[in-house]
Motif scaffolding. Structure first.
Motif, mmCIF file in Angstrom:
data_model
loop_
_atom_site.group_PDB
_atom_site.id
_atom_site.type_symbol
_atom_site.label_atom_id
_atom_site.label_comp_id
_atom_site.label_asym_id
_atom_site.label_seq_id
_atom_site.Cartn_x
_atom_site.Cartn_y
_atom_site.Cartn_z
ATOM 1 N N THR A 202 12.889 -8.555 9.701
ATOM 2 C CA THR A 202 11.975 -8.988 8.642
ATOM 3 C C THR A 202 10.755 -8.089 8.522
ATOM 4 O O THR A 202 9.793 -8.423 7.829
ATOM 5 C CB THR A 202 11.499 -10.430 8.896
ATOM 6 O OG1 THR A 202 10.875 -10.498 10.192
ATOM 7 C CG2 THR A 202 12.663 -11.401 8.844
ATOM 8 N N GLY A 203 10.799 -6.934 9.204
ATOM 9 C CA GLY A 203 9.697 -5.996 9.104
ATOM 10 C C GLY A 203 10.127 -4.592 9.454
ATOM 11 O O GLY A 203 11.234 -4.366 9.976
ATOM 12 N N TRP A 204 9.243 -3.650 9.156
ATOM 13 C CA TRP A 204 9.535 -2.233 9.365
ATOM 14 C C TRP A 204 8.256 -1.529 9.814
ATOM 15 O O TRP A 204 7.264 -1.516 9.088
ATOM 16 C CB TRP A 204 10.038 -1.639 8.050
ATOM 17 C CG TRP A 204 10.399 -0.192 8.031
ATOM 18 C CD1 TRP A 204 10.601 0.640 9.101
ATOM 19 C CD2 TRP A 204 10.642 0.604 6.861
ATOM 20 N NE1 TRP A 204 10.936 1.898 8.670
ATOM 21 C CE2 TRP A 204 10.979 1.913 7.299
ATOM 22 C CE3 TRP A 204 10.601 0.348 5.487
ATOM 23 C CZ2 TRP A 204 11.260 2.949 6.411
ATOM 24 C CZ3 TRP A 204 10.890 1.369 4.604
ATOM 25 C CH2 TRP A 204 11.226 2.658 5.067
ATOM 26 N N ILE A 205 8.264 -1.023 11.048
ATOM 27 C CA ILE A 205 7.202 -0.119 11.485
ATOM 28 C C ILE A 205 7.659 1.264 11.062
ATOM 29 O O ILE A 205 8.547 1.856 11.670
ATOM 30 C CB ILE A 205 6.969 -0.178 13.013
ATOM 31 C CG1 ILE A 205 6.708 -1.613 13.467
ATOM 32 C CG2 ILE A 205 5.805 0.734 13.393
ATOM 33 C CD1 ILE A 205 5.439 -2.221 12.933
ATOM 34 N N ALA A 206 7.054 1.784 10.002
ATOM 35 C CA ALA A 206 7.610 2.922 9.289
ATOM 36 C C ALA A 206 6.823 4.202 9.537
ATOM 37 O O ALA A 206 5.626 4.165 9.839
ATOM 38 C CB ALA A 206 7.637 2.612 7.789
ATOM 39 N N GLY A 207 7.513 5.344 9.391
ATOM 40 C CA GLY A 207 6.902 6.644 9.588
ATOM 41 C C GLY A 207 6.629 7.392 8.300
ATOM 42 O O GLY A 207 5.495 7.778 8.012
ATOM 43 N N LEU A 208 7.682 7.596 7.488
ATOM 44 C CA LEU A 208 7.509 8.349 6.233
ATOM 45 C C LEU A 208 6.627 7.623 5.234
ATOM 46 O O LEU A 208 6.171 8.224 4.256
ATOM 47 C CB LEU A 208 8.882 8.647 5.614
ATOM 48 C CG LEU A 208 9.490 10.005 5.945
ATOM 49 C CD1 LEU A 208 8.638 11.155 5.404
ATOM 50 C CD2 LEU A 208 9.733 10.201 7.428
ATOM 51 N N VAL A 209 6.355 6.360 5.496
ATOM 52 C CA VAL A 209 5.434 5.617 4.642
ATOM 53 C C VAL A 209 4.061 6.295 4.596
ATOM 54 O O VAL A 209 3.325 6.150 3.610
ATOM 55 C CB VAL A 209 5.309 4.157 5.142
ATOM 56 C CG1 VAL A 209 4.612 4.113 6.490
ATOM 57 C CG2 VAL A 209 4.578 3.287 4.139
ATOM 58 N N ASN A 210 3.722 7.068 5.614
ATOM 59 C CA ASN A 210 2.450 7.797 5.612
ATOM 60 C C ASN A 210 2.352 8.767 4.445
ATOM 61 O O ASN A 210 1.251 9.106 4.010
ATOM 62 C CB ASN A 210 2.291 8.565 6.922
ATOM 63 C CG ASN A 210 1.878 7.686 8.078
ATOM 64 O OD1 ASN A 210 0.707 7.371 8.242
ATOM 65 N ND2 ASN A 210 2.850 7.269 8.886
ATOM 66 N N ALA A 211 3.491 9.230 3.953
ATOM 67 C CA ALA A 211 3.515 10.161 2.826
ATOM 68 C C ALA A 211 3.999 9.505 1.543
ATOM 69 O O ALA A 211 3.611 9.921 0.452
ATOM 70 C CB ALA A 211 4.405 11.363 3.154
ATOM 71 N N MET A 212 4.845 8.488 1.684
ATOM 72 C CA MET A 212 5.463 7.868 0.514
ATOM 73 C C MET A 212 5.473 6.349 0.640
ATOM 74 O O MET A 212 6.527 5.728 0.835
ATOM 75 C CB MET A 212 6.877 8.414 0.318
ATOM 76 C CG MET A 212 6.896 9.891 -0.009
ATOM 77 S SD MET A 212 8.554 10.497 -0.397
ATOM 78 C CE MET A 212 8.143 12.137 -1.048
ATOM 79 N N PRO A 213 4.317 5.719 0.543
ATOM 80 C CA PRO A 213 4.260 4.264 0.710
ATOM 81 C C PRO A 213 4.910 3.480 -0.417
ATOM 82 O O PRO A 213 5.508 2.436 -0.169
ATOM 83 C CB PRO A 213 2.754 3.989 0.782
ATOM 84 C CG PRO A 213 2.113 5.132 0.070
ATOM 85 C CD PRO A 213 2.985 6.315 0.378
ATOM 86 N N VAL A 214 4.807 3.958 -1.655
ATOM 87 C CA VAL A 214 5.399 3.219 -2.775
ATOM 88 C C VAL A 214 6.902 3.122 -2.609
ATOM 89 O O VAL A 214 7.503 2.044 -2.738
ATOM 90 C CB VAL A 214 5.034 3.881 -4.120
ATOM 91 C CG1 VAL A 214 5.819 3.238 -5.257
ATOM 92 C CG2 VAL A 214 3.538 3.767 -4.384
ATOM 93 N N GLU A 215 7.543 4.252 -2.283
ATOM 94 C CA GLU A 215 8.990 4.252 -2.103
ATOM 95 C C GLU A 215 9.404 3.426 -0.885
ATOM 96 O O GLU A 215 10.431 2.734 -0.903
ATOM 97 C CB GLU A 215 9.499 5.681 -1.951
ATOM 98 C CG GLU A 215 9.464 6.506 -3.226
ATOM 99 C CD GLU A 215 8.108 7.162 -3.497
ATOM 100 O OE1 GLU A 215 8.013 7.959 -4.444
ATOM 101 O OE2 GLU A 215 7.133 6.871 -2.759
ATOM 102 N N SER A 216 8.600 3.486 0.172
ATOM 103 C CA SER A 216 8.927 2.732 1.380
ATOM 104 C C SER A 216 8.878 1.231 1.129
ATOM 105 O O SER A 216 9.797 0.488 1.513
ATOM 106 C CB SER A 216 7.960 3.106 2.507
ATOM 107 O OG SER A 216 8.075 4.466 2.847
ATOM 108 N N VAL A 217 7.822 0.770 0.487
ATOM 109 C CA VAL A 217 7.696 -0.652 0.190
ATOM 110 C C VAL A 217 8.798 -1.088 -0.776
ATOM 111 O O VAL A 217 9.395 -2.166 -0.621
ATOM 112 C CB VAL A 217 6.306 -0.966 -0.386
ATOM 113 C CG1 VAL A 217 6.242 -2.398 -0.918
ATOM 114 C CG2 VAL A 217 5.237 -0.751 0.685
ATOM 115 N N ALA A 218 9.108 -0.252 -1.758
ATOM 116 C CA ALA A 218 10.168 -0.587 -2.705
ATOM 117 C C ALA A 218 11.516 -0.717 -2.005
ATOM 118 O O ALA A 218 12.285 -1.647 -2.279
ATOM 119 C CB ALA A 218 10.251 0.473 -3.804
ATOM 120 N N LEU A 219 11.803 0.205 -1.085
ATOM 121 C CA LEU A 219 13.069 0.155 -0.364
ATOM 122 C C LEU A 219 13.171 -1.118 0.462
ATOM 123 O O LEU A 219 14.211 -1.798 0.458
ATOM 124 C CB LEU A 219 13.208 1.382 0.537
ATOM 125 C CG LEU A 219 14.492 1.482 1.360
ATOM 126 C CD1 LEU A 219 15.718 1.531 0.455
ATOM 127 C CD2 LEU A 219 14.447 2.714 2.270
#
Length: 301
Positions: A202-219
């Motif tokens: 139910t969650g994601w500790i994400a890495g590439l979100v540092n560069a692409m947060p919109v795409e990460s949240v959308a995914l």
């Protein structure tokens, strides 16, 4: 503490003298929160915590707490060579205003279960803050097995979540089967997020979100909404970048992507060095292709 959604494992930005760039980090954090991230995790592996002094760590946490200003929780990753230092950092993080802790196994020393359990238990007991256990056997050599996680959860009521980075999506189902919803499970490797959500994360500790947060949240949103076709279309585009999160030079690569999209720089603290030669050429090709084919994203059903 609401353990849910996309929480960046934040990079630590350095200026030309390799000092922490607090001004940029505040802007960066605000940008990711504006893009839909539900919390921020500071001082983790991606944050180059091993190269930061104790005082630098606390200054970063205070900056993140001030930047968030109650919008979203700040989680402090707790990693240290000694248990005493880890406990001191946990207490200082609580005093700085953090709402959660992410406990890592000890640096360098690969202990047995009795020793490792004692270390993370000391972190959990140091404060009343809600805690996440970070399981990354690939990077740290310590593997918290589902039965061991269950043992820790039974003894520590403030252990509320697990960052599962074993790369084995079956672990998510195994933890769920034992804990029956007691623990919130986060995917900790970028290129397993869709599979992880399907298994019950139910969650994601994400890495590439540092560069692409919109795409990460959308995914993440598409995956959690069960919009499989749309999620996979975005995932297929994103995967070459997400795979950068799972290799030894993931810090250099993610910071390079940040630089290429105009949200940071590629500076790292030694012993890490910036990419050069064929590695740089290959990384630039991946990023340029991704930017040329960057999709529009929709998250609402």
């Amino acid at each position: 503490m609401n353990w849910y959604g996309v929480m960046p494992a934040m990079t630590t930005c350095f200026d030309a003298e390799l000092k922490v760039d607090h001004a940029f980090m505040a802007r960066h954090a605000a940008w990711m929160l504006d893009s839909g991230c539900t919390g921020l995790v500071s001082l983790g592996s991606l944050g180059e915590a091993a190269t930061l002094t104790f005082d630098e760590k606390i200054a970063i946490l205070k900056n993140m707490v001030a930047t968030s200003n109650g919008r979203a929780p700040i989680v402090a990753a707790i990693s240290a060579l000694s248990t005493a230092e880890a406990v001191a950092l946990a207490k200082a993080a609580a005093e700085a205003g953090c709402e959660g802790l992410m406990a890592l196994p000890p640096y360098v020393y690969l202990g047995d279960w009795r020793e490792t359990k004692a270390h993370v238990a000391a972190i959990f007991s140091a404060t009343p803050l809600s805690c996440m256990l970070y399981n990354n056997p690939v990077a740290y050599g310590t593997d918290f097995l589902p039965d061991q996680i269950h043992e820790l959860a039974a003894e520590h009521s403030n252990l509320a979540a697990v960052k599962e980075s074993s790369t084995d999506v079956r672990r998510i189902a195994a933890i769920r089967a034992i804990e029956d919803g007691r623990l919130h499970i986060f995917v900790g490797v970028d290129d397993a997020i869709v599979e992880g959500v399907a298994a019950g994360a139910t969650g994601w500790i994400a890495g590439l979100v540092n560069a692409m947060p919109v795409e990460s949240v959308a995914l993440f949103d598409l995956a959690t909404q069960g919009r499989t076709k749309e999620a996979f279309e975005l995932y297929r585009w994103f995967l070459p970048l997400l795979r950068m999160d799972t290799v030894p030079k993931f810090i250099q690569l993610i910071k390079f992507v940040q630089q290429e999209v105009g949200e940071g720089n590629a500076r790292v603290r030694p012993p890490r060095l910036e990419l050069i030669g064929e590695e740089l050429k290959a990384a630039r090709a991946v990023v340029q292709h991704a930017l040329k084919s960057r999709p529009g994203v929709l998250t609402k059903a």
